[in-house]
Write an enzyme that holds these catalytic residues in place. Structure first.
Site, PDB file in Angstrom:
ATOM      1  N   ILE A  34       0.817  -1.220   0.000  1.00  0.00           N
ATOM      2  CA  ILE A  34       0.000   0.000   0.000  1.00  0.00           C
ATOM      3  C   ILE A  34       0.850   1.269   0.000  1.00  0.00           C
ATOM      4  O   ILE A  34       0.333   2.358  -0.225  1.00  0.00           O
ATOM      5  CB  ILE A  34      -0.993   0.031   1.183  1.00  0.00           C
ATOM      6  CG1 ILE A  34      -0.262   0.017   2.517  1.00  0.00           C
ATOM      7  CG2 ILE A  34      -2.002  -1.102   1.070  1.00  0.00           C
ATOM      8  CD1 ILE A  34      -1.156   0.296   3.709  1.00  0.00           C
ATOM      9  N   ASN A  91      12.707  -8.176   5.960  1.00  0.00           N
ATOM     10  CA  ASN A  91      13.183  -7.565   7.199  1.00  0.00           C
ATOM     11  C   ASN A  91      12.874  -8.499   8.366  1.00  0.00           C
ATOM     12  O   ASN A  91      11.829  -9.150   8.374  1.00  0.00           O
ATOM     13  CB  ASN A  91      12.493  -6.218   7.427  1.00  0.00           C
ATOM     14  CG  ASN A  91      12.825  -5.211   6.359  1.00  0.00           C
ATOM     15  OD1 ASN A  91      13.976  -5.057   5.973  1.00  0.00           O
ATOM     16  ND2 ASN A  91      11.817  -4.524   5.861  1.00  0.00           N
ATOM     17  N   VAL A 100       5.573  -5.394  10.497  1.00  0.00           N
ATOM     18  CA  VAL A 100       4.488  -6.349  10.722  1.00  0.00           C
ATOM     19  C   VAL A 100       5.111  -7.675  11.158  1.00  0.00           C
ATOM     20  O   VAL A 100       5.970  -8.205  10.454  1.00  0.00           O
ATOM     21  CB  VAL A 100       3.642  -6.544   9.443  1.00  0.00           C
ATOM     22  CG1 VAL A 100       2.524  -7.558   9.678  1.00  0.00           C
ATOM     23  CG2 VAL A 100       3.071  -5.216   8.970  1.00  0.00           C
ATOM     24  N   HIS A 104       7.366 -11.750   5.606  1.00  0.00           N
ATOM     25  CA  HIS A 104       6.959 -11.293   4.283  1.00  0.00           C
ATOM     26  C   HIS A 104       8.187 -10.951   3.456  1.00  0.00           C
ATOM     27  O   HIS A 104       9.172 -10.448   3.961  1.00  0.00           O
ATOM     28  CB  HIS A 104       5.983 -10.118   4.342  1.00  0.00           C
ATOM     29  CG  HIS A 104       6.427  -8.949   5.158  1.00  0.00           C
ATOM     30  ND1 HIS A 104       6.486  -8.958   6.533  1.00  0.00           N
ATOM     31  CD2 HIS A 104       6.817  -7.711   4.787  1.00  0.00           C
ATOM     32  CE1 HIS A 104       6.886  -7.784   6.980  1.00  0.00           C
ATOM     33  NE2 HIS A 104       7.102  -7.004   5.929  1.00  0.00           N
TER      34      HIS A 104
END
Length: 123
Positions: A34, A91, A100, A104
């Site tokens: 996003i 990360n 988060v 990912h």
């Protein structure tokens, strides 16, 4: 970092929050970031509760690990990133600015990305 079942990616996997989906199979979900940092910026997340690569590699079943990494490669190919090239980034932890607590992989492409790290820090 403990897994938070209410993190945004967990909610996306459960269908509670929509995403701009690029790819999905039984192992992974890929969607547009996003807040893109390149013309193409897609996130690929495994289906399961894994905080980081260390957690995933220690805890995930072998079929999920293989399926997830195949999905990452498939997404890169389907987005046309294999040629001329792309960057893959994951990360892990606070020093890496992981925002988060769900593993990912970022896929960046669509332009020349420059050096990987800021060289002003020295080594």
């Amino acid at each position: 970092m403990a897994y938070d079942t209410n993190n945004i990616f967990a909610k996306i996997l459960r269908g509670e929050i929509p995403c701009n989906k690029v790819y999905e199979d039984e192992f992974a979900l890929a969607f547009h970031d996003i807040n893109p940092q390149a013309p193409i910026h897609v996130l690929v997340i495994p289906k399961g509760e894994y905080v980081s690569m260390a957690d995933f590699s220690a805890s995930a079943p072998a079929d999920l690990m293989v399926g997830f990494f195949r999905a990452v490669g498939k997404v890169a190919d389907e987005l046309g990133l294999v040629e001329p090239g792309y960057r893959m980034l994951a990360n892990a932890g606070t020093n890496a600015h992981q925002e988060v607590p769900h593993l990912h992989i970022h896929l960046f492409g669509g332009k020349s990305l420059g050096p990987m790290l800021d060289t002003s820090f020295g080594v």
